[in-house]
Each structure stands twice: as C-alpha cells, then as structure tokens.
Scaffold this motif. Structure first.
Motif, short mmCIF file in Angstrom:
data_model
loop_
_atom_site.label_atom_id
_atom_site.label_comp_id
_atom_site.label_asym_id
_atom_site.label_seq_id
_atom_site.Cartn_x
_atom_site.Cartn_y
_atom_site.Cartn_z
N GLU A 165 1.81 25.83 -39.49
CA GLU A 165 1.18 26.97 -38.79
C GLU A 165 1.43 26.98 -37.29
O GLU A 165 1.55 28.03 -36.67
CB GLU A 165 -0.33 26.95 -39.03
N SER A 166 1.45 25.78 -36.67
CA SER A 166 1.52 25.78 -35.20
C SER A 166 2.90 25.51 -34.64
O SER A 166 3.80 25.04 -35.35
CB SER A 166 0.54 24.77 -34.60
N ASP B 120 -0.33 30.22 -36.28
CA ASP B 120 -1.64 30.28 -35.63
C ASP B 120 -1.56 30.81 -34.19
O ASP B 120 -2.47 30.61 -33.40
CB ASP B 120 -2.33 28.91 -35.67
N SER B 121 -0.46 31.49 -33.85
CA SER B 121 -0.30 32.03 -32.49
C SER B 121 -1.44 32.99 -32.15
O SER B 121 -1.78 33.84 -32.98
CB SER B 121 1.02 32.80 -32.38
N LYS B 122 -1.96 32.84 -30.95
CA LYS B 122 -3.06 33.73 -30.52
C LYS B 122 -2.49 35.12 -30.22
O LYS B 122 -3.15 36.13 -30.42
CB LYS B 122 -3.73 33.20 -29.25
N ALA C 156 0.01 26.56 -43.77
CA ALA C 156 -1.11 27.48 -44.02
C ALA C 156 -1.66 27.33 -45.44
O ALA C 156 -2.88 27.24 -45.62
CB ALA C 156 -0.66 28.91 -43.75
N ASN D 53 -3.77 24.07 -45.62
CA ASN D 53 -5.03 24.18 -44.85
C ASN D 53 -6.02 25.10 -45.56
O ASN D 53 -7.20 24.77 -45.71
CB ASN D 53 -4.75 24.75 -43.45
N ASP D 54 -5.52 26.26 -45.97
CA ASP D 54 -6.43 27.29 -46.48
C ASP D 54 -6.90 27.02 -47.91
O ASP D 54 -8.04 27.29 -48.26
CB ASP D 54 -5.76 28.67 -46.41
#
Ligand code: AHR
Length: 330
Positions: free
Chosen positions: A107-108, A132-134, A181, A184-185
């Motif tokens: 994700e990162s 996971d980008s803002k 992802a 994690n999810d």
C-alpha cells in the motif's frame, strides 16, 4: 500511440488552421523512444506477479480485454517486488504511454512515482489493490474489491458456524503479502467480525505471501507448534490449498478436523470446497479487464470517472460450489 485528449484537440485545431501540419505533437516527441501518434491507446500495466491462480486469471482478463478493446498493452510482471513495479512505471512514463494501470504490491511508498506520472500528464488507474497516498489526485480511480468486506464475510460465517457455543475455538490465520491492501484489510475485517465472540481466538497469524508453497510451509509450522487447531482462515485459496497438503500430511482431515475459510473462489479452491476440504469461500473477482479498458478509454479522453469502482462479489458454501463449478470461468 494516442496523445492525451487535450493534445489531440489542440492537434485538430492546428490541422484545421494549417493544412498539412502535423497536429498534436508535444515537445520531445521526436526523441528516440517517444510515442508515435498511430491513433491507438497504449496502456502500460504493472502487474504484481504470478503468485496465485487469482493473479493468473486477472492477467488473462486484462490481456484479453485489451485485445478486444483495441488497446495496445505493455505488460510487466513485478515478481511481487515493489521496486520492480516502480521501475516498470518509470519506463512507461519514459515511453509516454497514454495511460498507466497497476495493482500495487504493497500500500505505501507510491507518492514519488505517482507524482512523476502526474507531472508527465499520464493518467493512472489503480486496479485490484489500493495505495495509501493522501493525495488522491495522483490517480484517477481505483477499480477493485472491498477487502475489508471480504474479511468481514469470512468472520461472519465463522460466528454463525459457532453460534450458541462457548468452547474455545482456536483459529490460525495465513495472511497475504505483508503490507498489501488485501492482507491488511482481510485481517482487520475478519478480526472485527469475530471480536464480539470471545471464544473465537486467533492463536497464530503469519504471512504465506499468497502462494501455495508458503501456505503449506507456514501451516506445517502452525501444526507443529499448536496441538489444537480448530479453524484455518487463509487470505486466499492458494495458501489454503497449500495448507490442506500440510494438514493431510499431518494425518488430519481438512474441512472436518480443521475448518477452512479462504478468499478468491478460483477453480482449484472451488473444487476443494465442493469435495468438503474447504468449508467456505469468499469470492474476490479477478475479471477486471473489461471495466479497466472502459475506464482507460474515458480517462484518456479526459472524461471524469467515479473515484472508486467496486467489484460485485458473492460467497460460496460447499453446496453452492458444487452448483457453480461447471460454469466457473477461472
Ligand atoms: O489482490 C488480490 C489478491 O492477490 C488475491 O486474493 C490473491 O490470490 C492474489 O494474490
């Protein structure tokens, strides 16, 4: 290769103004390796790898859909390594493709390369897995499953299965690729669903990297370290299938001595479910190709698309797997 929409419009205007002029060219297009304007959309696709049956079906769906849509597909396999995917994306930027699509291994860590694509005015589509980008302007849309919901469906089934029982239930969990992802999810969705049932306890949880071989290896270790395992929750079919081999080698009956829940519903998983070796599968559809190509055409034209497009999915019991298997496409 089709230049981005604004450049194409500008090219049309120039063509009207000066007959014979070559419209739509950008500075640097004549450099070696620069895109040719042949009227076709070129997509650079950076795939995760070939770790599972799901991934194989996903790759085929993308390649078939690109061919059917007349999209020129440049495809790379990152072998589950983020640095390979970043390299592939940089290559696509240098080649001035019209659109980049990828399924991020983890994700990162994507902001820099996504910014490079944005600066080069190449639209990016996320498919299957999220970043996971803002800054959500770094990509146009994200097409894929809700992995939290998938984990929740797995946990809900287990809660129902043990409804009214208070004896401790020992669960082992095979996680997907660390930092991805879906790992994690699916972990958090499952944990959330079982948290109100104190007798359902995860006694061991480790990554099997979404592969059959690792699933088997980690399950062997789980079996050695834990004399009483009641349930296996595997984040995908392949790890579950590897674990089944370990369970059988340990003299236990998968699906009976140890209940098994997996995610994906690929043919091999569904076959194991239909013969009673798996108890429940949560579907995750890999058939994203046709929707991806439609989205690619739209974003290349500069059309606005929904920022999040969810895949429609179901779940399968053993009986439902028997009924669905003959028509299963992957
Ligand atoms: O990102 C989707 C997951 O990746 C699938 O569930 C798994 O099988 C694959 O490797």
């Amino acid at each position: 290769m089709l230049k981005r929409w604004s450049a194409a419009v500008l090219g049309g205007v120039l063509l009207l103004g000066a007959l014979g002029a070559c419209g739509g060219e950008k500075e640097g297009d004549s450099a070696p390796g620069a895109a040719k304007d042949d009227g076709k959309i070129t997509m650079g696709f950076a795939q995760v790898g070939a770790e599972s049956g799901w991934r194989t079906a996903n790759t085929k769906s993308i390649q078939d859909a690109a061919a059917a849509a007349g999209i020129d597909l440049k495809f790379s396999d990152a072998q589950q390594k983020q640095e390979n995917q970043i390299k592939a994306i940089r290559n696509y930027i240098a080649q001035k493709v019209d659109v980049i699509a990828f399924s991020p291994v983890v994700e990162s860590g994507w902001d820099t390369v996504l910014k490079e694509a944005k600066d080069a005015k190449i639209p990016v589509i996320l498919t299957d897995r999220a970043v996971d980008s803002k800054d959500t302007t770094l990509y146009k849309t994200f097409l894929g499953s809700d992995f939290v919901v998938e984990g929740k469906k797995a946990g809900d089934w287990l809660v129902k299965e043990y409804a009214g029982k208070t004896d401790p239930v020992n669960i082992v969990e095979l996680q997907g690729t660390t930092g991805s992802a879906p790992a994690n999810d699916r972990k958090s969705g499952f944990a959330d669903a079982i948290k109100a049932s104190p007798n359902l306890k995860i006694i061991a949880s480790q990554t099997g990297d979404f592969t059959r071989a690792k699933g088997k290896e980690v399950m062997e270790a789980f079996l050695k370290a834990n004399p009483k395992i009641d349930v296996l929750y595997a984040h995908n079919d392949d790890m579950g299938l590897g674990a089944i081999e370990a369970i059988e080698a340990a003299g236990k009956k998968p699906g009976v001595d140890i209940k098994i829940i997996t995610v994906d519903a690929v043919k091999d998983g569904m076959t194991a479910l239909s013969v009673g070796k798996i108890n429940y599968i949560v579907e995750c559809s890999p058939l994203l190709g046709p929707q991806l190509m439609d989205l690619a055409k739209k974003v290349v034209k500069g059309e606005t698309v929904e920022p999040r497009i969810l895949t429609v999915e179901t779940t399968f019991t053993q009986e439902q797997a028997k009924a669905a298997l003959p028509d299963r496409k992957y």
